[in-house]
Design a protein around this motif. Structure first.
Motif, mmCIF file in Angstrom:
data_model
loop_
_atom_site.group_PDB
_atom_site.id
_atom_site.type_symbol
_atom_site.label_atom_id
_atom_site.label_comp_id
_atom_site.label_asym_id
_atom_site.label_seq_id
_atom_site.Cartn_x
_atom_site.Cartn_y
_atom_site.Cartn_z
ATOM 1 N N PRO A 201 0.798 -1.142 -0.101
ATOM 2 C CA PRO A 201 -0.167 -0.168 -0.089
ATOM 3 C C PRO A 201 0.816 1.271 -0.001
ATOM 4 O O PRO A 201 1.858 1.323 0.775
ATOM 5 C CB PRO A 201 -0.767 -0.151 1.243
ATOM 6 C CG PRO A 201 -0.752 -1.683 1.417
ATOM 7 C CD PRO A 201 0.464 -2.113 1.253
ATOM 8 N N GLY A 202 0.308 2.145 -0.847
ATOM 9 C CA GLY A 202 1.173 3.815 -1.074
ATOM 10 C C GLY A 202 2.230 3.425 -1.832
ATOM 11 O O GLY A 202 2.900 4.321 -2.060
ATOM 12 N N ALA A 203 2.761 2.105 -2.299
ATOM 13 C CA ALA A 203 4.181 2.117 -2.974
ATOM 14 C C ALA A 203 3.866 1.291 -4.271
ATOM 15 O O ALA A 203 4.091 1.738 -5.446
ATOM 16 C CB ALA A 203 5.151 1.445 -2.380
ATOM 17 N N PHE A 204 3.364 0.253 -4.207
ATOM 18 C CA PHE A 204 3.150 -0.895 -5.512
ATOM 19 C C PHE A 204 1.772 -1.487 -5.247
ATOM 20 O O PHE A 204 1.179 -1.740 -4.306
ATOM 21 C CB PHE A 204 3.923 -2.035 -5.275
ATOM 22 C CG PHE A 204 5.400 -1.441 -5.396
ATOM 23 C CD1 PHE A 204 6.136 -1.006 -6.307
ATOM 24 C CD2 PHE A 204 6.194 -1.608 -4.075
ATOM 25 C CE1 PHE A 204 7.473 -0.482 -6.272
ATOM 26 C CE2 PHE A 204 7.349 -1.295 -3.870
ATOM 27 C CZ PHE A 204 8.317 -0.757 -4.786
ATOM 28 N N PRO A 205 0.706 -1.143 -6.452
ATOM 29 C CA PRO A 205 -0.487 -1.473 -6.415
ATOM 30 C C PRO A 205 -0.755 -2.914 -6.297
ATOM 31 O O PRO A 205 -0.021 -3.663 -6.837
ATOM 32 C CB PRO A 205 -0.966 -0.953 -7.699
ATOM 33 C CG PRO A 205 0.262 -0.658 -8.684
ATOM 34 C CD PRO A 205 1.329 -0.619 -7.753
ATOM 35 N N LYS B 140 5.273 -0.508 -21.819
ATOM 36 C CA LYS B 140 5.593 0.969 -21.644
ATOM 37 C C LYS B 140 6.093 1.474 -20.486
ATOM 38 O O LYS B 140 6.570 2.698 -20.105
ATOM 39 C CB LYS B 140 4.747 1.863 -22.397
ATOM 40 C CG LYS B 140 4.535 1.530 -23.833
ATOM 41 C CD LYS B 140 3.770 2.751 -24.711
ATOM 42 C CE LYS B 140 5.002 3.718 -24.926
ATOM 43 N NZ LYS B 140 4.776 4.507 -25.943
ATOM 44 N N GLY B 141 5.745 0.801 -19.398
ATOM 45 C CA GLY B 141 5.847 0.929 -17.929
ATOM 46 C C GLY B 141 4.829 2.074 -17.622
ATOM 47 O O GLY B 141 4.011 2.621 -18.406
ATOM 48 N N ARG B 142 4.721 2.653 -16.381
ATOM 49 C CA ARG B 142 3.899 3.494 -15.824
ATOM 50 C C ARG B 142 4.219 4.041 -14.480
ATOM 51 O O ARG B 142 4.365 2.928 -13.602
ATOM 52 C CB ARG B 142 2.444 2.897 -15.915
ATOM 53 C CG ARG B 142 1.316 3.985 -15.516
ATOM 54 C CD ARG B 142 -0.044 3.528 -15.637
ATOM 55 N NE ARG B 142 -0.401 2.975 -14.579
ATOM 56 C CZ ARG B 142 -1.736 2.337 -14.609
ATOM 57 N NH1 ARG B 142 -2.274 2.532 -15.704
ATOM 58 N NH2 ARG B 142 -2.099 1.875 -13.493
ATOM 59 N N GLY B 143 4.197 5.203 -14.217
ATOM 60 C CA GLY B 143 4.620 5.697 -12.860
ATOM 61 C C GLY B 143 6.091 5.197 -12.581
ATOM 62 O O GLY B 143 6.922 5.244 -13.376
ATOM 63 N N GLY B 144 6.170 4.326 -11.505
ATOM 64 C CA GLY B 144 7.326 4.216 -10.937
ATOM 65 C C GLY B 144 7.740 2.564 -11.377
ATOM 66 O O GLY B 144 8.846 2.089 -11.467
ATOM 67 N N MET B 145 6.767 2.131 -11.985
ATOM 68 C CA MET B 145 7.039 0.908 -12.830
ATOM 69 C C MET B 145 7.809 0.937 -14.329
ATOM 70 O O MET B 145 7.265 1.355 -15.018
ATOM 71 C CB MET B 145 5.480 0.059 -13.157
ATOM 72 C CG MET B 145 5.853 -1.245 -13.634
ATOM 73 S SD MET B 145 4.340 -2.247 -13.520
ATOM 74 C CE MET B 145 4.669 -3.512 -14.949
ATOM 75 N N PRO B 146 8.838 -0.014 -14.090
ATOM 76 C CA PRO B 146 9.703 -0.080 -15.585
ATOM 77 C C PRO B 146 8.736 -0.711 -16.779
ATOM 78 O O PRO B 146 7.864 -1.649 -16.237
ATOM 79 C CB PRO B 146 10.857 -0.656 -15.218
ATOM 80 C CG PRO B 146 10.262 -1.626 -14.020
ATOM 81 C CD PRO B 146 9.503 -0.778 -13.102
ATOM 82 N N ASP B 147 9.253 -0.621 -17.901
ATOM 83 C CA ASP B 147 8.879 -1.351 -19.023
ATOM 84 C C ASP B 147 9.502 -2.747 -19.033
ATOM 85 O O ASP B 147 10.515 -2.773 -18.576
ATOM 86 C CB ASP B 147 8.683 -0.506 -20.200
ATOM 87 C CG ASP B 147 10.182 -0.428 -20.996
ATOM 88 O OD1 ASP B 147 10.481 -1.570 -21.573
ATOM 89 O OD2 ASP B 147 10.691 0.559 -20.802
#
Length: 137
Positions: free
Chosen positions: A51-55, A76-83
């Motif tokens: 919670p608050g970091a990774f959905p 393509k990645g999104r937010g802090g998540m890499p592609d």
């Protein structure tokens, strides 16, 4: 704080990948194995995230929604998540997404290698293996 959590999770993921046994390539067709290797450090083995970091991926409306939208995040990645477009093949992306879309209370159809390949073209993402530095994770 969130940036530090992302950095720590990426470090754990890289360490786990480096320690993978030689037979790990044989598990490439196994969605759960791919999830554990590439996703579980952040999204947790239970799919509940942090919670608050990774959905959370468990019981997720987004995960169960349009397959192309979910696959776009991996490509393509999104937010802090890499592609993962350069580190996972179309087959591996389809396999891990099929696992996630049918686990932890999710009940969505899987995706095929052809679905991911077509989406790569639509998004203008280089075909797997064409990048100068493949496997950037």
């Amino acid at each position: 704080m969130k940036h530090a959590l992302i950095q720590a999770a990426l470090a754990v993921t890289l360490a786990a990948a480096a320690a993978a046994p030689a037979g790990a390539q044989e598990a490439a067709g196994d969605g759960k194995a791919l999830f554990m290797k590439n996703c579980a450090a952040c999204h947790q083995p239970t799919g509940k995230g942090i919670p608050g970091a990774f959905p959370a991926l468990a019981n997720s409306k987004f995960v169960q929604g349009q397959g192309n939208e979910v696959a776009s995040v991996l490509l393509k990645g999104r937010g802090g998540m890499p592609d993962f477009s350069e580190s996972l093949s179309d087959s591996e992306i389809a396999t891990v997404l099929t696992f996630v879309r049918s686990s932890w209370g999710n009940k969505a159809n899987g995706l095929s290698e052809a679905d991911i390949g077509a989406l790569r073209t639509t998004l203008g993402v280089e075909p797997f293996g064409n990048a100068v530095m493949s496997n950037k994770h």
